[in-house]
Scaffold this motif. Structure first.
Motif, PDB file in Angstrom:
ATOM      1  N   VAL A  16       0.839  -1.200   0.000  1.00  0.00           N
ATOM      2  CA  VAL A  16       0.000   0.000   0.000  1.00  0.00           C
ATOM      3  C   VAL A  16       0.874   1.249   0.000  1.00  0.00           C
ATOM      4  CG1 VAL A  16      -2.102  -0.958   1.043  1.00  0.00           C
ATOM      5  CG2 VAL A  16      -0.255  -0.137   2.504  1.00  0.00           C
ATOM      6  N   VAL A  17       0.398   2.264  -0.718  1.00  0.00           N
ATOM      7  CA  VAL A  17       1.135   3.523  -0.845  1.00  0.00           C
ATOM      8  C   VAL A  17       0.196   4.651  -0.421  1.00  0.00           C
ATOM      9  CG1 VAL A  17       2.525   4.959  -2.390  1.00  0.00           C
ATOM     10  CG2 VAL A  17       2.331   2.499  -2.820  1.00  0.00           C
ATOM     11  N   PRO A  18       0.227   5.008   0.883  1.00  0.00           N
ATOM     12  CA  PRO A  18      -0.669   6.054   1.363  1.00  0.00           C
ATOM     13  C   PRO A  18       0.084   7.349   1.684  1.00  0.00           C
ATOM     14  CG  PRO A  18      -0.137   4.513   3.138  1.00  0.00           C
ATOM     15  CD  PRO A  18       0.843   4.289   2.013  1.00  0.00           C
ATOM     16  N   PRO A  19       0.395   8.181   0.671  1.00  0.00           N
ATOM     17  CA  PRO A  19       1.262   9.327   0.926  1.00  0.00           C
ATOM     18  C   PRO A  19       0.591  10.548   1.545  1.00  0.00           C
ATOM     19  CG  PRO A  19       0.737   9.167  -1.423  1.00  0.00           C
ATOM     20  CD  PRO A  19       0.046   8.039  -0.745  1.00  0.00           C
ATOM     21  N   GLU A  48       5.079   9.867   8.282  1.00  0.00           N
ATOM     22  CA  GLU A  48       6.059   8.776   8.319  1.00  0.00           C
ATOM     23  C   GLU A  48       6.573   8.489   6.900  1.00  0.00           C
ATOM     24  OE1 GLU A  48       4.769   4.846   9.418  1.00  0.00           O
ATOM     25  OE2 GLU A  48       6.844   4.222   9.757  1.00  0.00           O
ATOM     26  N   PHE A  49       5.650   8.489   5.949  1.00  0.00           N
ATOM     27  CA  PHE A  49       5.989   8.268   4.536  1.00  0.00           C
ATOM     28  C   PHE A  49       7.038   9.295   4.101  1.00  0.00           C
ATOM     29  CE2 PHE A  49       5.184   8.760  -0.021  1.00  0.00           C
ATOM     30  CZ  PHE A  49       4.893   7.481  -0.458  1.00  0.00           C
ATOM     31  N   CYS A  50       6.768  10.565   4.408  1.00  0.00           N
ATOM     32  CA  CYS A  50       7.698  11.619   3.980  1.00  0.00           C
ATOM     33  C   CYS A  50       9.030  11.529   4.729  1.00  0.00           C
ATOM     34  CB  CYS A  50       7.073  12.995   4.223  1.00  0.00           C
ATOM     35  SG  CYS A  50       5.763  13.392   3.048  1.00  0.00           S
ATOM     36  N   MET A  51       8.987  11.225   6.024  1.00  0.00           N
ATOM     37  CA  MET A  51      10.236  11.185   6.801  1.00  0.00           C
ATOM     38  C   MET A  51      11.172  10.079   6.305  1.00  0.00           C
ATOM     39  SD  MET A  51      10.805  13.647   8.679  1.00  0.00           S
ATOM     40  CE  MET A  51      12.374  13.068   9.327  1.00  0.00           C
ATOM     41  N   HIS A  52      10.588   9.064   5.658  1.00  0.00           N
ATOM     42  CA  HIS A  52      11.423   7.959   5.174  1.00  0.00           C
ATOM     43  C   HIS A  52      11.569   7.976   3.654  1.00  0.00           C
ATOM     44  CE1 HIS A  52      10.315   6.691   9.235  1.00  0.00           C
ATOM     45  NE2 HIS A  52      11.538   6.211   9.246  1.00  0.00           N
TER      46      HIS A  52
END
Ligand code: SAM
Length: 306
Positions: A237-240, A245-249
């Motif tokens: 899953v890709v929940p941006p 958390e998505f952006c920090m990593h």
């Protein structure tokens, strides 16, 4: 390796090799590009990848537009795959031309492929993309047979369009030995009404997947994305959206088809033009500094509130 101001490494380069496309997907963000005025040559792309590798790039993804409409796409793949330090070379394609290209791409050094598949219904496919579903299904099978591994099916998740199809898509992934990747609709380059009408968070789907998964893997170098290993298939899953958390990593930087380094899909105001100086004869040290400047401009788009 150079870290960005938030301590994040930049290991992934996502290159739009063209903005030309053989489909007209209603949801397309066009990789955040507006109207490109030129297209990079193979040599220019290769030179920029080499600079990136010297700064820590390990993984390269080719996208577009539709990468397979570039007549010299095999040359691009072959040249990048031979660059020492490129550990992973992949492509995102709508799959229409894969029945023709899959084997040659694998031979040229492509490791894996993502194929856009918003629906399994032929009429709906035509309404969403303007194209024919049959060659795409044939292309998926051709990619698996050619040994591109993994083959992922990219499904952008849209309310009142295809959210009800996730379960049949999981079955299709199981049948074809592919991985389903469900992507949250992003607002970039979209009409606001379209986005508001069709955007749906992935929370309910994630809950369903968590309850059914035998195992959940985390892609540490890929925005901490989760892969749910179901008994029958894997679903990523890709929940941006609003996802700190998505952006920090995030480890990604983009290169637009007209040669601008783009630190974030969501922003248009911090691009670094590397192609124009290259065409004007700038030396390698200058070009490398431009790449470093683009890395320094990387910022998480969604930042945790204090
Ligand atoms: N033509 C190729 C294709 O269809 O895959 C490559 C270009 S397409 C812009 C690259 C990826 O972006 C595809 O996986 C597509 O599903 C995804 N994508 C396009 N528009 C999107 C949007 N508004 N939100 C989220 N993902 C999107």
């Amino acid at each position: 390796m150079i870290l960005d101001p938030f301590g994040r490494p930049t290991t992934n380069l996502r290159i739009s090799v063209t903005q030309r496309c053989n489909l007209r997907c209603i949801y397309c963000h066009r990789e955040g590009e507006t109207s490109p005025d030129t297209e990079m040559t193979v040599d220019e792309i290769v030179e920029i990848v080499k600079l990136g590798v010297e700064l820590g790039i390990k993984s390269v993804k080719l996208t577009g537009g539709e990468p397979l409409v570039r007549e010299d796409i095999l040359k691009i793949v072959k040249s990048i795959s031979r660059i020492p330090g490129v550990q992973d070379l992949s492509m995102t394609t709508n799959g229409n031309l894969l029945p023709v290209y899959a084997e040659d791409l694998a031979e040229a050094g492509l490791n894996r492929v993502n194929i856009s598949l918003p629906t399994l219904n032929e009429q709906k496919y035509r309404a969403i993309t303007g194209g024919d579903l049959k060659p795409v299904i044939a292309g998926i099978k051709a990619a698996v047979t050619a040994g591109l591994n993994p083959v992922k099916l990219n499904m952008v998740y849209m309310k009142d369009i295809n959210t009800d199809e996730v379960y049949s898509m999981i079955d299709f992934a199981a049948e074809t030995n592919t991985i389903l990747q469900v992507i949250e609709l992003e607002p970039v380059n979209l009409d606001r009404d379209f986005y508001e009408k069709h955007h749906a968070p992935l929370d309910a789907l994630i809950k369903y997947l968590s309850e059914r998964a035998k195992e959940v893997k985390v892609r540490r170098n890929m925005q901490n994305r989760k892969v749910y290993v179901l008994p029958e298939a894997k679903v990523e899953v890709v929940p941006p959206i609003e996802n700190t958390e998505f952006c920090m990593h995030c480890t990604r930087i983009r290169l637009t088809s007209d040669g601008k380094l783009k630190p974030c899909l969501m922003r248009q105001d911090n691009l670094v033009d590397i192609l124009t100086p290259m065409r004007n004869g700038a030396d390698r040290a200058v070009l490398k500094n431009l790449f470093i400047e683009a890395i320094k401009r990387r910022r998480p788009y969604f930042i945790p509130s204090r």
